[in-house]
Design an enzyme around this catalytic site. Structure first.
Site, PDB file in Angstrom:
ATOM      1  N   ASP A 164     -10.121   6.826  15.728  1.00 46.34           N
ATOM      2  CA  ASP A 164      -8.745   6.742  15.236  1.00 46.34           C
ATOM      3  C   ASP A 164      -8.036   8.051  15.578  1.00 46.34           C
ATOM      4  O   ASP A 164      -7.782   8.890  14.724  1.00 46.34           O
ATOM      5  CB  ASP A 164      -8.760   6.499  13.723  1.00 46.34           C
ATOM      6  CG  ASP A 164      -7.410   6.066  13.187  1.00 46.34           C
ATOM      7  OD1 ASP A 164      -6.495   5.849  13.998  1.00 46.34           O
ATOM      8  OD2 ASP A 164      -7.270   5.946  11.952  1.00 46.34           O
ATOM      9  N   ASP A 217      -9.821   1.424  17.510  1.00 50.55           N
ATOM     10  CA  ASP A 217      -9.501   0.714  16.263  1.00 50.55           C
ATOM     11  C   ASP A 217      -8.548  -0.463  16.451  1.00 50.55           C
ATOM     12  O   ASP A 217      -8.029  -1.004  15.480  1.00 50.55           O
ATOM     13  CB  ASP A 217      -8.941   1.683  15.227  1.00 50.55           C
ATOM     14  CG  ASP A 217      -7.562   2.245  15.598  1.00 50.55           C
ATOM     15  OD1 ASP A 217      -7.082   1.953  16.721  1.00 50.55           O
ATOM     16  OD2 ASP A 217      -6.972   2.963  14.771  1.00 50.55           O
ATOM     17  N   ARG A 238       0.808  -1.212   0.000  1.00 52.95           N
ATOM     18  CA  ARG A 238       0.000   0.000   0.000  1.00 52.95           C
ATOM     19  C   ARG A 238       0.847   1.271   0.000  1.00 52.95           C
ATOM     20  O   ARG A 238       1.867   1.368   0.686  1.00 52.95           O
ATOM     21  CB  ARG A 238      -0.936   0.027   1.212  1.00 52.95           C
ATOM     22  CG  ARG A 238      -2.060  -0.981   1.156  1.00 52.95           C
ATOM     23  CD  ARG A 238      -3.029  -0.755   2.295  1.00 52.95           C
ATOM     24  NE  ARG A 238      -3.700   0.540   2.178  1.00 52.95           N
ATOM     25  CZ  ARG A 238      -4.460   1.053   3.143  1.00 52.95           C
ATOM     26  NH1 ARG A 238      -4.612   0.416   4.288  1.00 52.95           N
ATOM     27  NH2 ARG A 238      -5.049   2.218   2.965  1.00 52.95           N
ATOM     28  N   TYR A 284      -0.052   5.716  -0.110  1.00 58.11           N
ATOM     29  CA  TYR A 284      -1.098   6.726  -0.112  1.00 58.11           C
ATOM     30  C   TYR A 284      -1.210   7.340  -1.504  1.00 58.11           C
ATOM     31  O   TYR A 284      -0.216   7.791  -2.081  1.00 58.11           O
ATOM     32  CB  TYR A 284      -0.804   7.813   0.926  1.00 58.11           C
ATOM     33  CG  TYR A 284      -0.983   7.324   2.344  1.00 58.11           C
ATOM     34  CD1 TYR A 284      -2.237   7.132   2.888  1.00 58.11           C
ATOM     35  CD2 TYR A 284       0.118   7.055   3.145  1.00 58.11           C
ATOM     36  CE1 TYR A 284      -2.414   6.684   4.182  1.00 58.11           C
ATOM     37  CE2 TYR A 284      -0.043   6.601   4.446  1.00 58.11           C
ATOM     38  CZ  TYR A 284      -1.318   6.425   4.958  1.00 58.11           C
ATOM     39  OH  TYR A 284      -1.472   5.971   6.245  1.00 58.11           O
ATOM     40  N   ASP A 301      -2.227   6.620  17.104  1.00 58.20           N
ATOM     41  CA  ASP A 301      -1.465   7.257  16.026  1.00 58.20           C
ATOM     42  C   ASP A 301      -0.932   8.617  16.467  1.00 58.20           C
ATOM     43  O   ASP A 301      -1.590   9.357  17.210  1.00 58.20           O
ATOM     44  CB  ASP A 301      -2.351   7.445  14.792  1.00 58.20           C
ATOM     45  CG  ASP A 301      -2.748   6.122  14.161  1.00 58.20           C
ATOM     46  OD1 ASP A 301      -1.968   5.163  14.266  1.00 58.20           O
ATOM     47  OD2 ASP A 301      -3.842   6.053  13.574  1.00 58.20           O
TER      48      ASP A 301
END
Length: 270
Positions: free
Chosen positions: A172, A135, A102, A104, A140
């Site tokens: 999140d 989550d 992955r 962005y 984060d």
């Protein structure tokens, strides 16, 4: 990718480590396994020759009150690296979706992105602030300093704010921080200082977080507090709550007999 070759990575990381004040943190190093463009690529953490988990073994806080930010995605890059919470010793890996590594699509990161160790957003707890469960990941962290931090680097930061993002109906949190060795750190202590010394940054951050999934054909992310970033006091409280959730997770796993012991650390995967 040549920039992130194993030898140059180690050399640069040693320079970053030399700035860490805690000798225990400063003795942590990383080593890479696999090719950087492959699904097997991992960045592992070690101390005194013993492998450790960046999630469980790196302390959240330092004696001076600062917090340890583990960088997963350096600013100005877009490969989606993350702590592998489901693997033994929790190395950092590039996320995979439908068999593809992955990245962005919306554009490069505007900031250094990563997590705080020894935190956990409990999926069984509904947040009063967002109305959504956690989550199931470490919390984060966004580091807003001027320097690019390498994947796997550990940086002492101060908490200055918080964005309450809601991703797929899960809370999140995005904790806003700035590195203590950044030139602007001495003037930035809270959200108001951030807006004063870095005008427009919180709006740009929120816009990026709101829109980045639309480049993959998905809808916009939602936010608590009407999309308005919150200050350092609430951010610190949320971080401490996720630390307590992590402590409960560790205790529950220990009592259930699902933790493994090694010479260097207690291992846990969820």
């Amino acid at each position: 990718d040549g920039y992130y070759s194993q030898e140059r990575y180690r050399q640069r990381f040693k320079v970053l480590q030399s700035r860490l004040k805690d000798p225990n943190i400063a003795s942590i190093s990383t080593y890479a396994e696999g090719e950087p463009t492959s699904r097997r690529y991992r960045i592992n953490f070690q101390q005194d020759g013993q492998q450790l988990s960046p999630w469980h073994d790196v302390p959240l806080r330092n004696p001076d009150g600062s917090y340890n930010f583990i960088c997963e995605i350096p600013k100005w890059t877009r490969k989606k690296f993350e702590i592998a919470t489901g693997e033994a010793m929790n190395p950092i890996k590039q996320d995979v979706k439908n068999g593809v590594l992955r990245e962005y699509k919306w554009g490069d990161m505007l900031f250094n992105y990563g997590a705080f160790p020894q935190t956990w957003e409990d999926p069984k707890v509904i947040s009063e602030e967002t109305g959504c469960p956690g989550d199931n990941d470490p919390i984060d962290v966004i580091e807003l300093g001027t320097r690019q931090r390498l994947t796997g680097s550990i940086t002492r930061v101060k908490i200055v704010g918080l964005i309450a993002m809601i991703d797929a109906d899960e809370t999140d949190w995005k904790v806003l921080t700035i590195a203590l060795d950044d030139d602007r750190s001495k003037n930035i202590h809270d959200l108001a200082d951030l807006d004063a010394h870095m005008p427009g940054v919180t709006g740009a951050l929120t816009h990026w977080l709101r829109m980045y999934k639309t480049a993959e054909g998905k809808g916009e992310n939602r936010f608590g507090f009407g999309g308005k970033p919150q200050g350092a006091a609430l951010a610190t409280r949320i971080v401490e709550e996720t630390h307590e959730a992590w402590r409960r997770l560790m205790a529950d796993k220990a009592s259930a007999g699902s933790m493994k012991r090694s010479a260097s650390a207690t291992l846990l995967t969820v």
